[in-house]
Design a protein around this motif. Structure first.
Motif, PDB file in Angstrom:
ATOM      1  N   ALA A  60       0.812  -1.213   0.000  1.00  0.00           N
ATOM      2  CA  ALA A  60       0.000   0.000   0.000  1.00  0.00           C
ATOM      3  C   ALA A  60       0.849   1.267   0.000  1.00  0.00           C
ATOM      4  O   ALA A  60       0.448   2.297  -0.550  1.00  0.00           O
ATOM      5  N   ASN A  61       2.022   1.189   0.605  1.00  0.00           N
ATOM      6  CA  ASN A  61       2.866   2.377   0.759  1.00  0.00           C
ATOM      7  C   ASN A  61       3.818   2.626  -0.402  1.00  0.00           C
ATOM      8  O   ASN A  61       4.302   3.745  -0.583  1.00  0.00           O
ATOM      9  N   ALA A  62       4.114   1.590  -1.170  1.00  0.00           N
ATOM     10  CA  ALA A  62       5.213   1.650  -2.139  1.00  0.00           C
ATOM     11  C   ALA A  62       4.828   2.341  -3.444  1.00  0.00           C
ATOM     12  O   ALA A  62       3.666   2.353  -3.859  1.00  0.00           O
ATOM     13  N   ASP A  63       5.849   2.884  -4.100  1.00  0.00           N
ATOM     14  CA  ASP A  63       5.707   3.473  -5.437  1.00  0.00           C
ATOM     15  C   ASP A  63       6.928   3.043  -6.249  1.00  0.00           C
ATOM     16  O   ASP A  63       7.941   3.741  -6.306  1.00  0.00           O
ATOM     17  N   LEU A  64       6.837   1.868  -6.856  1.00  0.00           N
ATOM     18  CA  LEU A  64       7.977   1.318  -7.587  1.00  0.00           C
ATOM     19  C   LEU A  64       8.392   2.226  -8.739  1.00  0.00           C
ATOM     20  O   LEU A  64       9.587   2.399  -8.995  1.00  0.00           O
ATOM     21  N   ALA A  65       7.433   2.813  -9.437  1.00  0.00           N
ATOM     22  CA  ALA A  65       7.764   3.650 -10.584  1.00  0.00           C
ATOM     23  C   ALA A  65       8.703   4.789 -10.191  1.00  0.00           C
ATOM     24  O   ALA A  65       9.636   5.126 -10.938  1.00  0.00           O
ATOM     25  N   ALA A  66       8.484   5.380  -9.024  1.00  0.00           N
ATOM     26  CA  ALA A  66       9.343   6.470  -8.574  1.00  0.00           C
ATOM     27  C   ALA A  66      10.775   5.986  -8.354  1.00  0.00           C
ATOM     28  O   ALA A  66      11.744   6.682  -8.706  1.00  0.00           O
ATOM     29  N   ASP A  67      10.925   4.789  -7.783  1.00  0.00           N
ATOM     30  CA  ASP A  67      12.266   4.245  -7.578  1.00  0.00           C
ATOM     31  C   ASP A  67      12.933   3.893  -8.901  1.00  0.00           C
ATOM     32  O   ASP A  67      14.145   4.125  -9.077  1.00  0.00           O
ATOM     33  N   LEU A  68      12.179   3.352  -9.836  1.00  0.00           N
ATOM     34  CA  LEU A  68      12.769   3.006 -11.130  1.00  0.00           C
ATOM     35  C   LEU A  68      13.222   4.255 -11.873  1.00  0.00           C
ATOM     36  O   LEU A  68      14.266   4.245 -12.543  1.00  0.00           O
ATOM     37  N   VAL A  71      12.295  -5.750 -17.655  1.00  0.00           N
ATOM     38  CA  VAL A  71      10.997  -6.113 -17.084  1.00  0.00           C
ATOM     39  C   VAL A  71      10.433  -7.278 -17.883  1.00  0.00           C
ATOM     40  O   VAL A  71      10.461  -7.278 -19.121  1.00  0.00           O
ATOM     41  N   ALA A  72       9.923  -8.292 -17.174  1.00  0.00           N
ATOM     42  CA  ALA A  72       9.312  -9.456 -17.820  1.00  0.00           C
ATOM     43  C   ALA A  72       8.005  -9.789 -17.121  1.00  0.00           C
ATOM     44  O   ALA A  72       7.855  -9.579 -15.909  1.00  0.00           O
ATOM     45  N   VAL A  73       7.072 -10.339 -17.869  1.00  0.00           N
ATOM     46  CA  VAL A  73       5.779 -10.738 -17.299  1.00  0.00           C
ATOM     47  C   VAL A  73       5.208 -11.880 -18.126  1.00  0.00           C
ATOM     48  O   VAL A  73       5.458 -11.989 -19.330  1.00  0.00           O
ATOM     49  N   GLY A  74       4.460 -12.748 -17.458  1.00  0.00           N
ATOM     50  CA  GLY A  74       3.766 -13.803 -18.166  1.00  0.00           C
ATOM     51  C   GLY A  74       2.617 -13.243 -18.977  1.00  0.00           C
ATOM     52  O   GLY A  74       1.908 -12.336 -18.526  1.00  0.00           O
ATOM     53  N   ALA A  75       2.427 -13.777 -20.171  1.00  0.00           N
ATOM     54  CA  ALA A  75       1.381 -13.271 -21.060  1.00  0.00           C
ATOM     55  C   ALA A  75      -0.005 -13.423 -20.458  1.00  0.00           C
ATOM     56  O   ALA A  75      -0.929 -12.683 -20.815  1.00  0.00           O
ATOM     57  N   GLN A  76      -0.155 -14.379 -19.519  1.00  0.00           N
ATOM     58  CA  GLN A  76      -1.463 -14.616 -18.904  1.00  0.00           C
ATOM     59  C   GLN A  76      -1.460 -14.283 -17.415  1.00  0.00           C
ATOM     60  O   GLN A  76      -2.203 -14.871 -16.632  1.00  0.00           O
ATOM     61  N   ASP A  77      -0.655 -13.309 -17.047  1.00  0.00           N
ATOM     62  CA  ASP A  77      -0.618 -12.824 -15.666  1.00  0.00           C
ATOM     63  C   ASP A  77      -1.830 -11.929 -15.432  1.00  0.00           C
ATOM     64  O   ASP A  77      -1.980 -10.886 -16.063  1.00  0.00           O
ATOM     65  N   THR A  78      -2.699 -12.336 -14.513  1.00  0.00           N
ATOM     66  CA  THR A  78      -3.888 -11.544 -14.200  1.00  0.00           C
ATOM     67  C   THR A  78      -3.715 -10.720 -12.929  1.00  0.00           C
ATOM     68  O   THR A  78      -4.598  -9.937 -12.576  1.00  0.00           O
ATOM     69  N   ILE A  79      -2.595 -10.888 -12.225  1.00  0.00           N
ATOM     70  CA  ILE A  79      -2.357 -10.148 -10.986  1.00  0.00           C
ATOM     71  C   ILE A  79      -1.593  -8.857 -11.263  1.00  0.00           C
ATOM     72  O   ILE A  79      -1.969  -7.782 -10.783  1.00  0.00           O
ATOM     73  N   PRO A  94       0.131  -7.656 -18.146  1.00  0.00           N
ATOM     74  CA  PRO A  94       1.201  -7.201 -19.034  1.00  0.00           C
ATOM     75  C   PRO A  94       1.205  -5.701 -19.299  1.00  0.00           C
ATOM     76  O   PRO A  94       2.265  -5.075 -19.341  1.00  0.00           O
ATOM     77  N   GLU A  95       0.015  -5.106 -19.466  1.00  0.00           N
ATOM     78  CA  GLU A  95      -0.003  -3.678 -19.777  1.00  0.00           C
ATOM     79  C   GLU A  95       0.537  -2.831 -18.622  1.00  0.00           C
ATOM     80  O   GLU A  95       1.224  -1.815 -18.838  1.00  0.00           O
ATOM     81  N   ALA A  96       0.277  -3.259 -17.374  1.00  0.00           N
ATOM     82  CA  ALA A  96       0.807  -2.532 -16.213  1.00  0.00           C
ATOM     83  C   ALA A  96       2.321  -2.699 -16.124  1.00  0.00           C
ATOM     84  O   ALA A  96       3.050  -1.741 -15.811  1.00  0.00           O
ATOM     85  N   CYS A  97       2.807  -3.898 -16.396  1.00  0.00           N
ATOM     86  CA  CYS A  97       4.251  -4.136 -16.366  1.00  0.00           C
ATOM     87  C   CYS A  97       4.963  -3.393 -17.487  1.00  0.00           C
ATOM     88  O   CYS A  97       6.079  -2.893 -17.303  1.00  0.00           O
ATOM     89  N   GLU A  98       4.320  -3.298 -18.635  1.00  0.00           N
ATOM     90  CA  GLU A  98       4.925  -2.569 -19.744  1.00  0.00           C
ATOM     91  C   GLU A  98       5.049  -1.081 -19.416  1.00  0.00           C
ATOM     92  O   GLU A  98       6.039  -0.436 -19.791  1.00  0.00           O
ATOM     93  N   ARG A  99       4.082  -0.539 -18.695  1.00  0.00           N
ATOM     94  CA  ARG A  99       4.188   0.860 -18.278  1.00  0.00           C
ATOM     95  C   ARG A  99       5.396   1.076 -17.361  1.00  0.00           C
ATOM     96  O   ARG A  99       6.105   2.079 -17.464  1.00  0.00           O
ATOM     97  N   LEU A 100       5.637   0.121 -16.467  1.00  0.00           N
ATOM     98  CA  LEU A 100       6.814   0.212 -15.601  1.00  0.00           C
ATOM     99  C   LEU A 100       8.100   0.110 -16.419  1.00  0.00           C
ATOM    100  O   LEU A 100       9.086   0.796 -16.137  1.00  0.00           O
ATOM    101  N   ALA A 101       8.089  -0.741 -17.439  1.00  0.00           N
ATOM    102  CA  ALA A 101       9.256  -0.852 -18.319  1.00  0.00           C
ATOM    103  C   ALA A 101       9.522   0.472 -19.028  1.00  0.00           C
ATOM    104  O   ALA A 101      10.682   0.872 -19.215  1.00  0.00           O
ATOM    105  N   GLN A 102       8.464   1.158 -19.412  1.00  0.00           N
ATOM    106  CA  GLN A 102       8.628   2.454 -20.071  1.00  0.00           C
ATOM    107  C   GLN A 102       9.224   3.483 -19.112  1.00  0.00           C
ATOM    108  O   GLN A 102      10.097   4.267 -19.495  1.00  0.00           O
TER     109      GLN A 102
END
Length: 301
Positions: free
Chosen positions: A220-228, A239-247, A250-258
């Protein structure tokens, strides 16, 4: 009945394989950290950068057994039980932030005389890894984030409270065993084997409720994007993610990669705990990420 026997047998097989990588303990400042390690043929090779693996919120060091087997012959591979997990001392704060875990990680690596490593974080472990890399970029040869959890630190206070309190209520209602029975299936894709399903459930059933509750506050407290963003230009990131990750979709992980300006890998037929159900694909990714980083460094030199 036969399915139950087969599933139990699958977990027992992985547990037997895990016995090769005995649980150890090290002092980390005022804390104690339990961990597992694969050394293999490189025990005396001081030049080979170690891989350090950080698990997610519903797991532990044992979850990486297949990576120990695949990677341990080429270099040192270590996985901790995060503070509050396994036999590791919890962090002091009831509502910790990522920096609390990063400090313990720094102390643990110091205790093991690891000055620099290739750091891998899965899910909530990505939050811990990102905080460490932002604080100590010189100690991270490469940062691989697998299905990273971004955290809710940048969200509205009401959203943060709702996310935190719903997970804490679930923990109170179900306990570790109940979480494992009801939530472990969400970690995998429909392609996962019985062995993978059994192993995710085995690890989740062994969480320590107090440590899991603290980790819930961390989420709840963390902001990974700020650290990256702080790591850009200082630490090579992937950054890697499973194509069928529902937790962590992929689109959220791709934003972090950007945000990280990092290569993005989509792993087919894998869910959130992709490194368990597709171990070869993820072990190859872990090793290739580090190999690419080392080669790039040598070219610059």
């Amino acid at each position: 009945m036969n399915d139950t026997i087969h599933t139990a047998s699958s977990a027992a097989t992985l547990e037997t394989r895990l016995a090769r990588f005995a649980l150890q303990s090290a002092r980390a400042g005022e804390a104690s950290v339990s961990y597992r390690e694969a050394v293999g043929a490189v025990e005396d090779d001081k030049e080979a950068l170690p891989n350090v693996l950080l698990h997610g919120i519903g797991s532990g060091a044992a979850s990486w057994v297949q990576q120990f087997e695949a990677l341990g012959g080429a270099r040192r591979v270590l996985a901790w039980d995060a503070p509050g997990y396994g036999a590791s001392t919890p962090v002091a704060s009831a509502s910790p932030v990522a920096a609390d875990y990063a400090r313990v990680l720094a102390d643990w690596l110091d205790a093991l005389q690891i000055a620099r490593c290739a750091l891998v974080g899965h899910s909530l472990g990505a939050i811990m890894a990102g905080a460490f890399a932002a604080a100590h970029p010189e100690r991270v040869a490469s940062l691989l984030l697998i299905s990273p959890a971004g955290g809710y630190g940048a969200a509205d206070a009401a959203v943060r409270a709702q996310k935190r309190d719903s997970r804490l209520a679930m923990l109170a209602d179900l306990g570790a065993q109940g979480l494992a029975e009801q939530r472990s299936a969400n970690m995998l894709s429909p392609h996962a084997s019985d062995a993978a399903r059994a192993w995710v459930r085995w690890n989740m059933a062994r969480i320590v409720p107090h440590g899991y509750a603290q980790a819930t506050h961390l989420l709840a407290n963390a902001d990974l994007a700020a650290d990256l963003a702080r790591c850009v230009g200082k630490v090579p990131m992937t950054v890697a993610v499973g194509a069928q990750d529902t937790i962590t979709p992929p689109e959220a992980c791709e934003r972090l990669a950007q945000v990280a300006r990092a290569p993005f890998h989509l792993v087919p037929q894998a869910g959130h705990a992709g490194y368990i159900e597709q171990p070869q694909a993820y072990s190859t990714l872990i090793e290739s990420t580090l190999t690419r980083t080392v080669s790039t460094t040598e070219l610059k030199a």
